[in-house]
Design a protein around this motif. Structure first.
Motif, PDB file in Angstrom:
ATOM      1  N   VAL A 196       1.872  -1.525  -5.001  1.00  0.00           N
ATOM      2  CA  VAL A 196       1.803  -2.448  -3.869  1.00  0.00           C
ATOM      3  C   VAL A 196       0.349  -2.699  -3.478  1.00  0.00           C
ATOM      4  CG1 VAL A 196       2.487  -2.802  -1.457  1.00  0.00           C
ATOM      5  CG2 VAL A 196       4.010  -1.569  -3.020  1.00  0.00           C
ATOM      6  N   VAL A 197       0.028  -3.972  -3.188  1.00  0.00           N
ATOM      7  CA  VAL A 197      -1.309  -4.303  -2.692  1.00  0.00           C
ATOM      8  C   VAL A 197      -1.176  -4.937  -1.305  1.00  0.00           C
ATOM      9  CG1 VAL A 197      -2.261  -4.590  -5.000  1.00  0.00           C
ATOM     10  CG2 VAL A 197      -1.356  -6.583  -3.805  1.00  0.00           C
ATOM     11  N   THR A 198      -2.209  -4.718  -0.483  1.00  0.00           N
ATOM     12  CA  THR A 198      -2.205  -5.162   0.913  1.00  0.00           C
ATOM     13  C   THR A 198      -3.019  -6.443   1.075  1.00  0.00           C
ATOM     14  OG1 THR A 198      -2.213  -2.824   1.529  1.00  0.00           O
ATOM     15  CG2 THR A 198      -2.653  -4.414   3.274  1.00  0.00           C
ATOM     16  N   VAL A 199      -2.463  -7.410   1.792  1.00  0.00           N
ATOM     17  CA  VAL A 199      -3.195  -8.647   2.090  1.00  0.00           C
ATOM     18  C   VAL A 199      -3.031  -8.981   3.574  1.00  0.00           C
ATOM     19  CG1 VAL A 199      -2.950  -9.593  -0.244  1.00  0.00           C
ATOM     20  CG2 VAL A 199      -1.215 -10.115   1.480  1.00  0.00           C
ATOM     21  N   SER A 200      -3.937  -9.799   4.084  1.00  0.00           N
ATOM     22  CA  SER A 200      -3.859 -10.243   5.478  1.00  0.00           C
ATOM     23  C   SER A 200      -3.501 -11.724   5.509  1.00  0.00           C
ATOM     24  CB  SER A 200      -5.199 -10.032   6.190  1.00  0.00           C
ATOM     25  OG  SER A 200      -5.507  -8.660   6.275  1.00  0.00           O
ATOM     26  N   ASN A 201      -2.373 -12.041   6.134  1.00  0.00           N
ATOM     27  CA  ASN A 201      -1.966 -13.424   6.324  1.00  0.00           C
ATOM     28  C   ASN A 201      -2.604 -13.901   7.626  1.00  0.00           C
ATOM     29  OD1 ASN A 201      -0.621 -15.834   6.995  1.00  0.00           O
ATOM     30  ND2 ASN A 201       1.245 -15.207   5.919  1.00  0.00           N
ATOM     31  N   LEU A 202      -3.714 -14.637   7.507  1.00  0.00           N
ATOM     32  CA  LEU A 202      -4.462 -15.067   8.689  1.00  0.00           C
ATOM     33  C   LEU A 202      -3.721 -16.159   9.454  1.00  0.00           C
ATOM     34  CD1 LEU A 202      -8.083 -15.136   7.215  1.00  0.00           C
ATOM     35  CD2 LEU A 202      -6.878 -13.253   8.334  1.00  0.00           C
ATOM     36  N   SER A 203      -2.926 -16.957   8.750  1.00  0.00           N
ATOM     37  CA  SER A 203      -2.183 -18.033   9.414  1.00  0.00           C
ATOM     38  C   SER A 203      -1.121 -17.475  10.352  1.00  0.00           C
ATOM     39  CB  SER A 203      -1.519 -18.941   8.376  1.00  0.00           C
ATOM     40  OG  SER A 203      -2.481 -19.538   7.529  1.00  0.00           O
ATOM     41  N   LYS A 247       2.461  -6.651  -0.961  1.00  0.00           N
ATOM     42  CA  LYS A 247       2.990  -7.369  -2.115  1.00  0.00           C
ATOM     43  C   LYS A 247       3.306  -6.394  -3.248  1.00  0.00           C
ATOM     44  CE  LYS A 247       2.259 -11.185   0.156  1.00  0.00           C
ATOM     45  NZ  LYS A 247       3.385 -11.960   0.722  1.00  0.00           N
ATOM     46  N   SER A 248       4.586  -6.330  -3.603  1.00  0.00           N
ATOM     47  CA  SER A 248       5.060  -5.410  -4.634  1.00  0.00           C
ATOM     48  C   SER A 248       5.006  -6.051  -6.015  1.00  0.00           C
ATOM     49  CB  SER A 248       6.496  -4.989  -4.336  1.00  0.00           C
ATOM     50  OG  SER A 248       7.084  -4.362  -5.455  1.00  0.00           O
ATOM     51  N   ILE A 249       4.681  -5.249  -7.014  1.00  0.00           N
ATOM     52  CA  ILE A 249       4.608  -5.730  -8.393  1.00  0.00           C
ATOM     53  C   ILE A 249       5.969  -6.224  -8.885  1.00  0.00           C
ATOM     54  CG2 ILE A 249       5.081  -3.495  -9.499  1.00  0.00           C
ATOM     55  CD1 ILE A 249       2.834  -4.209 -11.524  1.00  0.00           C
ATOM     56  N   HIS A 250       7.049  -5.757  -8.259  1.00  0.00           N
ATOM     57  CA  HIS A 250       8.394  -6.135  -8.693  1.00  0.00           C
ATOM     58  C   HIS A 250       8.852  -7.484  -8.136  1.00  0.00           C
ATOM     59  CE1 HIS A 250       9.106  -2.323 -10.688  1.00  0.00           C
ATOM     60  NE2 HIS A 250       8.725  -1.686  -9.601  1.00  0.00           N
ATOM     61  N   ASP A 251       8.088  -8.036  -7.208  1.00  0.00           N
ATOM     62  CA  ASP A 251       8.522  -9.270  -6.546  1.00  0.00           C
ATOM     63  C   ASP A 251       7.841 -10.527  -7.076  1.00  0.00           C
ATOM     64  OD1 ASP A 251      10.143  -7.747  -4.907  1.00  0.00           O
ATOM     65  OD2 ASP A 251       8.663  -7.606  -3.297  1.00  0.00           O
ATOM     66  N   PHE A 252       6.899 -10.361  -8.016  1.00  0.00           N
ATOM     67  CA  PHE A 252       6.106 -11.512  -8.444  1.00  0.00           C
ATOM     68  C   PHE A 252       5.911 -11.533  -9.954  1.00  0.00           C
ATOM     69  CE2 PHE A 252       4.854 -10.418  -4.112  1.00  0.00           C
ATOM     70  CZ  PHE A 252       5.025 -11.635  -3.467  1.00  0.00           C
ATOM     71  N   LYS A 284     -11.592 -13.184  -9.734  1.00  0.00           N
ATOM     72  CA  LYS A 284     -10.218 -13.584 -10.061  1.00  0.00           C
ATOM     73  C   LYS A 284     -10.022 -13.649 -11.574  1.00  0.00           C
ATOM     74  CE  LYS A 284      -6.879 -17.158  -8.717  1.00  0.00           C
ATOM     75  NZ  LYS A 284      -6.708 -18.423  -7.950  1.00  0.00           N
ATOM     76  N   ARG A 285     -10.980 -14.228 -12.269  1.00  0.00           N
ATOM     77  CA  ARG A 285     -10.899 -14.306 -13.741  1.00  0.00           C
ATOM     78  C   ARG A 285     -10.978 -12.914 -14.360  1.00  0.00           C
ATOM     79  NH1 ARG A 285     -14.361 -18.778 -12.759  1.00  0.00           N
ATOM     80  NH2 ARG A 285     -16.191 -17.547 -13.322  1.00  0.00           N
ATOM     81  N   ASN A 286     -11.844 -12.067 -13.825  1.00  0.00           N
ATOM     82  CA  ASN A 286     -12.020 -10.733 -14.398  1.00  0.00           C
ATOM     83  C   ASN A 286     -10.800  -9.839 -14.186  1.00  0.00           C
ATOM     84  OD1 ASN A 286     -14.550 -10.961 -15.616  1.00  0.00           O
ATOM     85  ND2 ASN A 286     -15.623 -10.625 -13.688  1.00  0.00           N
ATOM     86  N   ILE A 287     -10.081 -10.036 -13.106  1.00  0.00           N
ATOM     87  CA  ILE A 287      -8.855  -9.269 -12.878  1.00  0.00           C
ATOM     88  C   ILE A 287      -7.857  -9.558 -13.992  1.00  0.00           C
ATOM     89  CG2 ILE A 287      -6.814  -9.058 -11.393  1.00  0.00           C
ATOM     90  CD1 ILE A 287      -8.739  -9.436  -9.000  1.00  0.00           C
ATOM     91  N   ARG A 288      -7.680 -10.820 -14.321  1.00  0.00           N
ATOM     92  CA  ARG A 288      -6.754 -11.187 -15.388  1.00  0.00           C
ATOM     93  C   ARG A 288      -7.253 -10.722 -16.752  1.00  0.00           C
ATOM     94  NH1 ARG A 288      -6.339 -16.183 -12.373  1.00  0.00           N
ATOM     95  NH2 ARG A 288      -4.281 -16.364 -11.404  1.00  0.00           N
ATOM     96  N   CYS A 342      -1.537 -10.867 -10.010  1.00  0.00           N
ATOM     97  CA  CYS A 342      -2.995 -10.855 -10.192  1.00  0.00           C
ATOM     98  C   CYS A 342      -3.678 -11.597  -9.053  1.00  0.00           C
ATOM     99  CB  CYS A 342      -3.377 -11.484 -11.533  1.00  0.00           C
ATOM    100  SG  CYS A 342      -3.051 -10.456 -12.974  1.00  0.00           S
ATOM    101  N   ASN A 343      -3.050 -12.693  -8.616  1.00  0.00           N
ATOM    102  CA  ASN A 343      -3.611 -13.464  -7.509  1.00  0.00           C
ATOM    103  C   ASN A 343      -3.608 -12.652  -6.222  1.00  0.00           C
ATOM    104  OD1 ASN A 343      -4.732 -16.049  -6.705  1.00  0.00           O
ATOM    105  ND2 ASN A 343      -2.862 -16.381  -5.521  1.00  0.00           N
ATOM    106  N   TRP A 344      -2.556 -11.861  -5.983  1.00  0.00           N
ATOM    107  CA  TRP A 344      -2.496 -11.026  -4.783  1.00  0.00           C
ATOM    108  C   TRP A 344      -3.531  -9.908  -4.828  1.00  0.00           C
ATOM    109  CZ3 TRP A 344      -0.725 -13.407  -0.983  1.00  0.00           C
ATOM    110  CH2 TRP A 344       0.453 -14.145  -1.012  1.00  0.00           C
ATOM    111  N   ILE A 345      -3.768  -9.351  -6.015  1.00  0.00           N
ATOM    112  CA  ILE A 345      -4.823  -8.340  -6.147  1.00  0.00           C
ATOM    113  C   ILE A 345      -6.160  -8.948  -5.741  1.00  0.00           C
ATOM    114  CG2 ILE A 345      -6.120  -6.894  -7.768  1.00  0.00           C
ATOM    115  CD1 ILE A 345      -3.561  -6.606  -9.422  1.00  0.00           C
TER     116      ILE A 345
END
Length: 302
Positions: free
Chosen positions: A132-139, A146-151, A109-113, A157-160
């Motif tokens: 766009v990056v793909t994540v799994s919402n387990l809940s 997640k689009s770069i334009h929405d955050f 996480k630190r290295n991504i930033r 960076c957190n989504w990546i």
């Protein structure tokens, strides 16, 4: 609108980097949209800027301690063969501390930033239709894109990072009360998502051989057997993604180009070896070059 899609695949992402280098630098392909899952999510922001030298240096120099703050693995070498075994002490401590995963990936996480700056983030938002990056919402038991334009920069960076969290070996993340993990648990190759977002031509890099017909060496203990099991499940998700992607491409009359690894690169994509990743990057570049030269040769004959 042309899209580049990169699948999940851990250290095998080096092969995808080589393929992308050929397509962007040698073929001169301009991508309006880039989508990635897991290791693909690490590559797409830098490829959106066509910064090949930077991502090459970053990716081919990744080590275990650049990813894990608590590693469940010990990397060993026997002759020319590199492999990982289980770090039972770290795993035991995770149990004692009542953690739900065998390892933690806060270093990643630190290295991504550190490697993807806010200035680069802003530039991508200006010049690209979407990243766009793909994540799994387990809940909620669903895949999210997640689009770069929405955050904001920090959020993206957190989504990546979340897209890369291959549980139960890496961190389980919580955002707005929901728990998230690796996008590959639900969508390894997000071809259909690219088409649904308006892509009319898609180049998809799949970090697995096309046939997938090979005998796996199963683990000798429950922990390593679990790694094999997760790999098997991800392979099935990948097959389904490709079938669905092909159907979506045919229905929408989208030109879909698939780039597979010509051979199975590794049994364990959580091995991060500079020697292997440099080799895979070059193999990816050579594979894409040979594929296009062969296609051109066939067209000339016709």
């Amino acid at each position: 609108m042309r899209a580049l899609v990169i699948s999940g695949g851990g250290s095998k992402g080096a092969f995808a980097g080589g393929v992308a280098q050929y397509l962007i630098q040698d073929e001169g392909r301009h991508y309006d949209m880039l989508l990635g899952t897991s290791t693909g999510s690490l590559l797409v922001p830098h490829l959106a800027l066509s910064d090949i030298p930077k991502i090459y240096t970053i990716f081919t120099n990744v080590r275990q301690n650049d990813i894990f703050s608590v590693s469940p693995f010990v990397q060993r070498k026997r002759g020319n063969r590199e492999f990982v075994s289980i770090d039972f002490i770290n795993s035991l401590w995770q149990f004692i501390k009542m953690k739900r995963t065998f390892g933690e990936s806060k270093t990643l996480k630190r290295n991504i930033r550190r490697n993807f700056t806010e200035e680069e983030f802003k530039k991508i938002r200006e010049i690209k239709h979407d990243v766009v990056v793909t994540v799994s919402n387990l809940s909620k038991n669903r895949v999210e894109y997640k689009s770069i334009h929405d955050f904001s920069y920090e959020e993206f960076c957190n989504w990546i990072w979340i897209s890369c969290n291959y549980i139960p070996f890496m961190s389980l993340a919580k955002v707005d009360g929901y728990e998230y993990a690796d996008g590959g648990l639900g969508s390894v190759v997000p071809i259909r998502e690219a088409i649904q977002r308006g892509a009319t031509e898609v180049d998809a890099i799949v970090l697995e051989s096309e046939s997938m017909e090979h005998n796996k060496v199963l683990g000798k203990n429950p922990f390593s057997l679990m790694i094999n099991l997760f790999g098997h499940l991800m392979d099935q998700v990948e097959r389904n993604d490709i079938v669905i992607g092909k159907l979506a491409a045919k229905t929408k009359n989208v030109n879909l180009n698939l780039y597979y690894t010509p051979t199975r690169l590794t049994e364990n994509s959580l091995i991060f070896s500079k020697r292997l990743m440099v080799k895979w990057w070059q193999e990816g570049y050579d594979y894409a070059k040979n594929k296009h030269q062969s296609s051109l040769s066939n067209e000339l004959k016709d």
